[in-house]
Write a protein that holds these residues in place. Structure first.
Motif, PDB file in Angstrom:
ATOM      1  N   ILE A  28     -40.074 -24.626 -13.640  1.00  0.00           N
ATOM      2  CA  ILE A  28     -39.357 -23.353 -13.568  1.00  0.00           C
ATOM      3  C   ILE A  28     -40.391 -22.239 -13.627  1.00  0.00           C
ATOM      4  CG2 ILE A  28     -37.714 -21.823 -14.708  1.00  0.00           C
ATOM      5  CD1 ILE A  28     -36.236 -24.292 -15.688  1.00  0.00           C
ATOM      6  N   HIS A  29     -40.269 -21.285 -12.706  1.00  0.00           N
ATOM      7  CA  HIS A  29     -41.210 -20.167 -12.620  1.00  0.00           C
ATOM      8  C   HIS A  29     -40.452 -18.869 -12.363  1.00  0.00           C
ATOM      9  CE1 HIS A  29     -44.585 -22.948 -12.270  1.00  0.00           C
ATOM     10  NE2 HIS A  29     -43.888 -23.614 -11.374  1.00  0.00           N
ATOM     11  N   ASN A  30     -41.106 -17.759 -12.699  1.00  0.00           N
ATOM     12  CA  ASN A  30     -40.591 -16.441 -12.358  1.00  0.00           C
ATOM     13  C   ASN A  30     -40.962 -16.163 -10.900  1.00  0.00           C
ATOM     14  OD1 ASN A  30     -39.952 -13.750 -12.064  1.00  0.00           O
ATOM     15  ND2 ASN A  30     -41.206 -13.038 -13.772  1.00  0.00           N
ATOM     16  N   CYS A  31     -39.971 -16.069 -10.038  1.00  0.00           N
ATOM     17  CA  CYS A  31     -40.212 -15.822  -8.607  1.00  0.00           C
ATOM     18  C   CYS A  31     -40.896 -14.480  -8.364  1.00  0.00           C
ATOM     19  CB  CYS A  31     -38.895 -15.862  -7.835  1.00  0.00           C
ATOM     20  SG  CYS A  31     -38.086 -17.458  -7.835  1.00  0.00           S
ATOM     21  N   ASN A  32     -40.750 -13.543  -9.280  1.00  0.00           N
ATOM     22  CA  ASN A  32     -41.319 -12.202  -9.105  1.00  0.00           C
ATOM     23  C   ASN A  32     -42.583 -11.976  -9.927  1.00  0.00           C
ATOM     24  OD1 ASN A  32     -39.366 -11.343  -7.298  1.00  0.00           O
ATOM     25  ND2 ASN A  32     -37.999 -10.645  -8.910  1.00  0.00           N
ATOM     26  N   PHE A  33     -43.199 -13.041 -10.432  1.00  0.00           N
ATOM     27  CA  PHE A  33     -44.352 -12.895 -11.323  1.00  0.00           C
ATOM     28  C   PHE A  33     -45.490 -12.099 -10.692  1.00  0.00           C
ATOM     29  CE2 PHE A  33     -48.433 -14.332 -13.023  1.00  0.00           C
ATOM     30  CZ  PHE A  33     -48.269 -13.986 -14.355  1.00  0.00           C
ATOM     31  N   ALA A  34     -45.757 -12.315  -9.444  1.00  0.00           N
ATOM     32  CA  ALA A  34     -46.889 -11.659  -8.779  1.00  0.00           C
ATOM     33  C   ALA A  34     -46.632 -10.180  -8.512  1.00  0.00           C
ATOM     34  CB  ALA A  34     -47.223 -12.375  -7.477  1.00  0.00           C
ATOM     35  N   ARG A  35     -45.384  -9.738  -8.639  1.00  0.00           N
ATOM     36  CA  ARG A  35     -45.044  -8.334  -8.376  1.00  0.00           C
ATOM     37  C   ARG A  35     -44.704  -7.650  -9.681  1.00  0.00           C
ATOM     38  NH1 ARG A  35     -40.936  -9.727  -3.636  1.00  0.00           N
ATOM     39  NH2 ARG A  35     -40.595 -11.401  -5.107  1.00  0.00           N
ATOM     40  N   GLN A  36     -45.725  -7.192 -10.372  1.00  0.00           N
ATOM     41  CA  GLN A  36     -45.554  -6.538 -11.661  1.00  0.00           C
ATOM     42  C   GLN A  36     -44.599  -5.348 -11.533  1.00  0.00           C
ATOM     43  OE1 GLN A  36     -49.264  -5.562 -13.481  1.00  0.00           O
ATOM     44  NE2 GLN A  36     -48.362  -5.235 -15.473  1.00  0.00           N
ATOM     45  N   GLY A  37     -43.724  -5.191 -12.504  1.00  0.00           N
ATOM     46  CA  GLY A  37     -42.768  -4.096 -12.490  1.00  0.00           C
ATOM     47  C   GLY A  37     -41.441  -4.454 -11.853  1.00  0.00           C
ATOM     48  N   THR A  38     -41.313  -5.679 -11.317  1.00  0.00           N
ATOM     49  CA  THR A  38     -40.054  -6.127 -10.747  1.00  0.00           C
ATOM     50  C   THR A  38     -39.316  -6.979 -11.771  1.00  0.00           C
ATOM     51  OG1 THR A  38     -41.063  -8.076  -9.744  1.00  0.00           O
ATOM     52  CG2 THR A  38     -40.919  -6.095  -8.381  1.00  0.00           C
ATOM     53  N   PRO A  39     -38.008  -7.026 -11.693  1.00  0.00           N
ATOM     54  CA  PRO A  39     -37.238  -7.791 -12.677  1.00  0.00           C
ATOM     55  C   PRO A  39     -37.536  -9.293 -12.619  1.00  0.00           C
ATOM     56  CG  PRO A  39     -35.807  -6.345 -11.401  1.00  0.00           C
ATOM     57  CD  PRO A  39     -37.148  -6.318 -10.750  1.00  0.00           C
ATOM     58  N   VAL A  40     -37.467  -9.913 -13.776  1.00  0.00           N
ATOM     59  CA  VAL A  40     -37.644 -11.355 -13.885  1.00  0.00           C
ATOM     60  C   VAL A  40     -36.515 -12.048 -13.120  1.00  0.00           C
ATOM     61  CG1 VAL A  40     -37.588 -13.310 -15.504  1.00  0.00           C
ATOM     62  CG2 VAL A  40     -38.802 -11.188 -16.126  1.00  0.00           C
ATOM     63  N   LYS A  41     -36.894 -13.040 -12.323  1.00  0.00           N
ATOM     64  CA  LYS A  41     -35.926 -13.835 -11.569  1.00  0.00           C
ATOM     65  C   LYS A  41     -36.467 -15.258 -11.511  1.00  0.00           C
ATOM     66  CE  LYS A  41     -33.803 -14.348  -7.040  1.00  0.00           C
ATOM     67  NZ  LYS A  41     -33.871 -13.940  -5.643  1.00  0.00           N
ATOM     68  N   MET A  42     -35.872 -16.140 -12.278  1.00  0.00           N
ATOM     69  CA  MET A  42     -36.362 -17.511 -12.366  1.00  0.00           C
ATOM     70  C   MET A  42     -35.961 -18.336 -11.151  1.00  0.00           C
ATOM     71  SD  MET A  42     -38.166 -17.961 -14.951  1.00  0.00           S
ATOM     72  CE  MET A  42     -38.653 -16.687 -16.078  1.00  0.00           C
ATOM     73  N   GLY A  43     -36.845 -19.255 -10.794  1.00  0.00           N
ATOM     74  CA  GLY A  43     -36.584 -20.188  -9.712  1.00  0.00           C
ATOM     75  C   GLY A  43     -37.015 -21.581 -10.126  1.00  0.00           C
ATOM     76  N   VAL A  44     -36.535 -22.588  -9.414  1.00  0.00           N
ATOM     77  CA  VAL A  44     -36.801 -23.989  -9.723  1.00  0.00           C
ATOM     78  C   VAL A  44     -37.573 -24.619  -8.572  1.00  0.00           C
ATOM     79  CG1 VAL A  44     -35.756 -26.218 -10.279  1.00  0.00           C
ATOM     80  CG2 VAL A  44     -34.648 -24.101 -11.049  1.00  0.00           C
ATOM     81  N   GLN A  45     -38.621 -25.358  -8.918  1.00  0.00           N
ATOM     82  CA  GLN A  45     -39.402 -26.098  -7.936  1.00  0.00           C
ATOM     83  C   GLN A  45     -39.355 -27.570  -8.335  1.00  0.00           C
ATOM     84  OE1 GLN A  45     -43.462 -24.798  -7.703  1.00  0.00           O
ATOM     85  NE2 GLN A  45     -44.073 -26.484  -6.395  1.00  0.00           N
ATOM     86  N   TRP A  46     -39.184 -28.459  -7.347  1.00  0.00           N
ATOM     87  CA  TRP A  46     -39.183 -29.885  -7.671  1.00  0.00           C
ATOM     88  C   TRP A  46     -40.015 -30.657  -6.667  1.00  0.00           C
ATOM     89  CZ3 TRP A  46     -34.809 -27.215  -6.176  1.00  0.00           C
ATOM     90  CH2 TRP A  46     -34.249 -27.551  -4.958  1.00  0.00           C
ATOM     91  N   ALA A  47     -40.479 -31.804  -7.137  1.00  0.00           N
ATOM     92  CA  ALA A  47     -41.366 -32.646  -6.342  1.00  0.00           C
ATOM     93  C   ALA A  47     -40.583 -33.553  -5.411  1.00  0.00           C
ATOM     94  CB  ALA A  47     -42.214 -33.497  -7.282  1.00  0.00           C
ATOM     95  N   SER A  48     -41.245 -33.983  -4.362  1.00  0.00           N
ATOM     96  CA  SER A  48     -40.691 -35.016  -3.497  1.00  0.00           C
ATOM     97  C   SER A  48     -41.125 -36.361  -4.078  1.00  0.00           C
ATOM     98  CB  SER A  48     -41.231 -34.861  -2.082  1.00  0.00           C
ATOM     99  OG  SER A  48     -40.822 -35.954  -1.292  1.00  0.00           O
ATOM    100  N   LEU A  49     -40.160 -37.167  -4.443  1.00  0.00           N
ATOM    101  CA  LEU A  49     -40.472 -38.425  -5.113  1.00  0.00           C
ATOM    102  C   LEU A  49     -40.316 -39.635  -4.212  1.00  0.00           C
ATOM    103  CD1 LEU A  49     -38.675 -37.696  -8.498  1.00  0.00           C
ATOM    104  CD2 LEU A  49     -41.069 -37.335  -7.915  1.00  0.00           C
TER     105      LEU A  49
END
Length: 88
Positions: A28-49
């Motif tokens: 789980i990561h903040n989709c907007n982390f690289a854009r300082q000053g933007t609202p936090v918006k979490m996203g989900v990343q998963w592996a191909s198994l």
């Protein structure tokens, strides 16, 4: 707009991310982390198994749903991280 101190945010994010391990292949990561000053918006990343049995696929899908719900309900979604607010 609501703000959250960087340290408080970081502790909450660490706790959220700790619910999913490297073995899960789910992060789980903040989709907007690289854009300082933007609202936090979490996203989900998963592996191909690769190819899995229907039972394993269903279990993994449940785990991804757990991650999606955790990301959607993260307490600081919509907040802006305050990197200048000190340590509190």
């Amino acid at each position: 707009m609501k703000k959250v101190n960087w340290k408080v945010y970081g502790e909450a994010l660490d706790a959220l991310q700790a619910q999913f391990s490297a073995e899960d292949g789910i992060q789980i990561h903040n989709c907007n982390f690289a854009r300082q000053g933007t609202p936090v918006k979490m996203g989900v990343q998963w592996a191909s198994l690769g190819t899995k049995s229907p039972e394993e696929a269903a279990e993994y899908a449940d785990r991804i749903l757990d991650a999606a719900m955790a990301a959607e309900h993260f307490v600081y979604n919509g907040y802006v991280v305050d990197y200048e607010g000190g340590d509190q």
